[in-house]
Write an enzyme that holds these catalytic residues in place. Structure first.
Site, PDB file in Angstrom:
ATOM      1  N   GLN A  83      -7.057  -8.554  -3.979  1.00 46.99           N
ATOM      2  CA  GLN A  83      -7.437  -9.944  -3.709  1.00 46.99           C
ATOM      3  C   GLN A  83      -8.866 -10.060  -3.193  1.00 46.99           C
ATOM      4  OE1 GLN A  83      -5.228  -8.283  -1.797  1.00 46.99           O
ATOM      5  NE2 GLN A  83      -5.885  -8.494   0.322  1.00 46.99           N
ATOM      6  N   CYS A  99      10.825 -10.996   8.209  1.00 48.05           N
ATOM      7  CA  CYS A  99      10.220 -12.183   8.816  1.00 48.05           C
ATOM      8  C   CYS A  99       9.978 -11.932  10.301  1.00 48.05           C
ATOM      9  CB  CYS A  99      11.128 -13.395   8.616  1.00 48.05           C
ATOM     10  SG  CYS A  99      10.461 -14.901   9.367  1.00 48.05           S
ATOM     11  N   ASP A 159      -6.419  -0.785  -4.321  1.00 46.89           N
ATOM     12  CA  ASP A 159      -5.755  -1.473  -3.216  1.00 46.89           C
ATOM     13  C   ASP A 159      -6.530  -2.732  -2.848  1.00 46.89           C
ATOM     14  OD1 ASP A 159      -3.665  -1.719  -1.400  1.00 46.89           O
ATOM     15  OD2 ASP A 159      -4.690  -0.582   0.167  1.00 46.89           O
ATOM     16  N   GLU A 160      -5.811  -3.687  -2.266  1.00 49.04           N
ATOM     17  CA  GLU A 160      -6.400  -4.943  -1.766  1.00 49.04           C
ATOM     18  C   GLU A 160      -7.185  -5.673  -2.857  1.00 49.04           C
ATOM     19  OE1 GLU A 160      -5.313  -6.008   0.949  1.00 49.04           O
ATOM     20  OE2 GLU A 160      -4.774  -4.261   2.149  1.00 49.04           O
ATOM     21  N   THR A 181       0.833  -1.206   0.000  1.00 50.40           N
ATOM     22  CA  THR A 181       0.000   0.000   0.000  1.00 50.40           C
ATOM     23  C   THR A 181       0.865   1.252   0.000  1.00 50.40           C
ATOM     24  OG1 THR A 181      -1.826  -1.157   1.079  1.00 50.40           O
ATOM     25  CG2 THR A 181      -1.810   1.249   1.251  1.00 50.40           C
TER      26      THR A 181
END
EC number: 2.7.1.21
Length: 184
Positions: free
Chosen positions: A86, A140, A83-84, A17
């Site tokens: 998915q 991570c 954005d987003e 983003t």
């Protein structure tokens, strides 16, 4: 001239983003008309803005279906930012193709994989159409290395479409994903 599609993808907390917002800013600095969109399902940080985890944001049209974008895109719109992705239906693919054919540049940001390492269909379709792919990594959560390419769900069940933030998801590298997945 045809528009260009840029897809920004990667795990959660990788700066997708933030990168999308930087492209919005570039277009605005160039005095180009933009249209910004987000899915209604994602109201984590703000109901009418795209907001990064770091708190930067921009006003956005909140829509449920990709076809709704058409009513917000004007003749002189030069850039569309989504954005987003998915969380949108695969119908977004056809809408984006139409925008590109109209000479409008499109920038999309979204997860490429679910927490179970299955591809998000809409993101996969957009990647197949992209002129430019920006594959982001995150730090991570477990080992601290800048090599996280996966998102691990640590709370909230097994649903693959489940909007959430740090209370549900962490970014991990493949080694740590495999180690932690055995425990979750």
């Amino acid at each position: 001239m045809s528009g260009k599609l840029t897809v920004i993808t990667g795990p959660m907390y990788s700066g997708k983003t933030t990168e999308l917002l930087s492209f919005v800013e570039i277009y605005k600095l160039g005095k180009k008309k933009v249209a910004v969109f987000k899915p209604k399902i994602d109201s984590r940080y703000h109901s009418t803005m795209i907001v990064s985890h770091s708190g930067n944001g921009v006003e956005a049209h909140v829509i449920e279906r990709p076809e709704e974008m058409r009513k917000y895109i004007e003749e002189d719109t030069r850039g569309v930012f989504i954005d987003e992705v998915q969380f949108f239906s695969p119908g977004l693919f056809e809408v984006v193709k139409d925008l590109l054919d109209r000479g409008i540049d499109v920038f999309c940001a979204g997860l490429d994989l679910t927490h179970k390492q299955n591809p998000f269909e809409t993101t996969a379709l957009l990647l197949s159409l992209a002129d430019t792919v920006i594959k982001k990594k995150a730090v991570c959560h477990r080992c601290g290395e800048y090599n996280a390419t996966l998102t691990l769900k640590v709370a909230g069940g097994e649903e693959e479409i489940d909007v959430g933030g740090q209370e549900k998801y962490i970014a991990v590298c493949r080694d740590c994903y495999n180690t932690l997945k055995k425990r979750v």
